[in-house]
Design an enzyme around this catalytic site. Structure first.
Site, mmCIF file in Angstrom:
data_model
loop_
_atom_site.group_PDB
_atom_site.id
_atom_site.type_symbol
_atom_site.label_atom_id
_atom_site.label_comp_id
_atom_site.label_asym_id
_atom_site.label_seq_id
_atom_site.Cartn_x
_atom_site.Cartn_y
_atom_site.Cartn_z
ATOM 1 N N HIS A 151 7.160 6.271 -23.249
ATOM 2 C CA HIS A 151 7.430 7.545 -23.944
ATOM 3 C C HIS A 151 8.867 8.000 -23.675
ATOM 4 O O HIS A 151 9.528 8.545 -24.557
ATOM 5 C CB HIS A 151 6.475 8.631 -23.449
ATOM 6 C CG HIS A 151 5.086 8.528 -23.988
ATOM 7 N ND1 HIS A 151 4.761 8.813 -25.291
ATOM 8 C CD2 HIS A 151 3.928 8.178 -23.392
ATOM 9 C CE1 HIS A 151 3.454 8.655 -25.479
ATOM 10 N NE2 HIS A 151 2.924 8.266 -24.330
ATOM 11 N N ASP A 158 0.995 8.677 -28.495
ATOM 12 C CA ASP A 158 -0.387 9.035 -28.208
ATOM 13 C C ASP A 158 -0.966 9.475 -29.539
ATOM 14 O O ASP A 158 -0.460 10.419 -30.158
ATOM 15 C CB ASP A 158 -0.452 10.155 -27.167
ATOM 16 C CG ASP A 158 0.101 9.709 -25.825
ATOM 17 O OD1 ASP A 158 -0.036 8.516 -25.497
ATOM 18 O OD2 ASP A 158 0.683 10.555 -25.115
ATOM 19 N N GLU A 215 -6.470 4.521 -21.441
ATOM 20 C CA GLU A 215 -6.303 5.615 -22.399
ATOM 21 C C GLU A 215 -6.463 5.077 -23.825
ATOM 22 O O GLU A 215 -5.600 4.330 -24.298
ATOM 23 C CB GLU A 215 -4.893 6.233 -22.261
ATOM 24 C CG GLU A 215 -4.613 6.807 -20.882
ATOM 25 C CD GLU A 215 -3.186 7.356 -20.737
ATOM 26 O OE1 GLU A 215 -2.361 7.149 -21.658
ATOM 27 O OE2 GLU A 215 -2.917 7.962 -19.699
ATOM 28 N N HIS A 218 -3.243 5.832 -26.185
ATOM 29 C CA HIS A 218 -1.853 5.450 -25.884
ATOM 30 C C HIS A 218 -1.516 4.052 -26.408
ATOM 31 O O HIS A 218 -2.223 3.083 -26.133
ATOM 32 C CB HIS A 218 -1.616 5.472 -24.371
ATOM 33 C CG HIS A 218 -0.236 5.015 -23.989
ATOM 34 N ND1 HIS A 218 0.819 5.892 -23.805
ATOM 35 C CD2 HIS A 218 0.272 3.775 -23.806
ATOM 36 C CE1 HIS A 218 1.902 5.193 -23.505
ATOM 37 N NE2 HIS A 218 1.599 3.902 -23.500
HETATM 38 ZN ZN LIG Z 1 0.943 7.928 -23.897
#
Ligand SMILES: [Zn+2]
Length: 237
Positions: A151, A158, A215, A218
């Protein structure tokens, strides 16, 4: 809304060389390459194309100007995130140009199947990464600032699925829920939720993104290497 202004971010210099973490000992402070950037405002049409940006020599893109039909819910610009604090002054989704281009291809292929996209986070300045790490110093969920997240390089998103009119679809957990339930291999979920996670993953992977175990939201772009970390926050107009 005429005369939309967008930000063209120009790479200027590298202050130091990025070193792989495996070569760093605990007693040394890891070095990361940090880019210095110049922000320049340019008059632009309301909706830009990747070609417009390439002609301008842009290295970054504002997703809202390229694809206003991708929904934005930039959670760190609100207190509706795991820190319960507002990290960004205003919402913005900036990405490296190649990353934005790949994301548009994901959008196009998913729209044929009747789905849309919503983004929770894109480029994240290094100082914001530090704040997240201070609150959640757990490498499974937050990348240490001395290493730098994708990021921080403008090369991760995301993201979740929506229906055709932008309504967010159930994916099993909310964004930034740090539990086993958010892992890709967690299967105690409704069949439809599992299918949606797989659908998103397949489309992202087809266009150069890779997932992480912990996640479902992500994805990091792998089509180009060597992006430096950025520190700058965007302007809030
Ligand atoms: Zn992320």
């Amino acid at each position: 809304m005429r005369g939309v202004v967008y930000i063209l971010i120009t790479f200027l210099l590298y202050s130091c060389e990025y070193k792989e973490q495996k070569s760093v000992t605990k007693t040394k402070t890891p070095q990361v390459r940090v880019d210095s950037i110049e922000l320049k405002s340019i008059e632009a049409p309301k909706v830009l194309s990747i070609e417009n940006l390439k002609q301008e020599g842009a290295q970054w893109a504002d997703i809202n100007l390229l694809a206003p039909d991708i929904a934005l819910d930039i959670r760190y610009a609100t207190n509706n995130n795991f820190t319960k604090k507002q990290i960004y002054d205003c919402p913005k989704c900036l990405l490296r140009l190649e990353v934005a281009e790949a994301l548009l291809l994901v959008k196009a292929s998913l729209s044929k199947s009747g789905y849309g996209l919503k983004l929770f986070d894109c480029y994240r300045p290094l100082a914001a990464q530090q704040r997240l790490w201070d609150i959640k110093p757990d490498k499974r969920y937050v990348t240490p600032p001395e290493k730098g997240s994708m990021h921080n390089r403008g090369a991760a998103v995301d993201i979740t699925l929506t229906d055709t009119i932008g309504n967010e679809l159930e994916m099993g957990t909310d964004f930034d829920v740090f539990s086993r339930k958010a892992w890709h291999n967690y299967k105690d979920l409704p069949k439809q939720v599992i299918e949606r996670r797989i659908l998103l993953k397949n489309h992202m992977e087809q266009h150069g993104f890779k997932s992480i175990t912990t996640e479902w939201w992500h994805y990091s772009y792998t089509g180009k290497k060597g992006y430096g970390i950025r520190k700058d926050f965007w302007e809030c107009l």
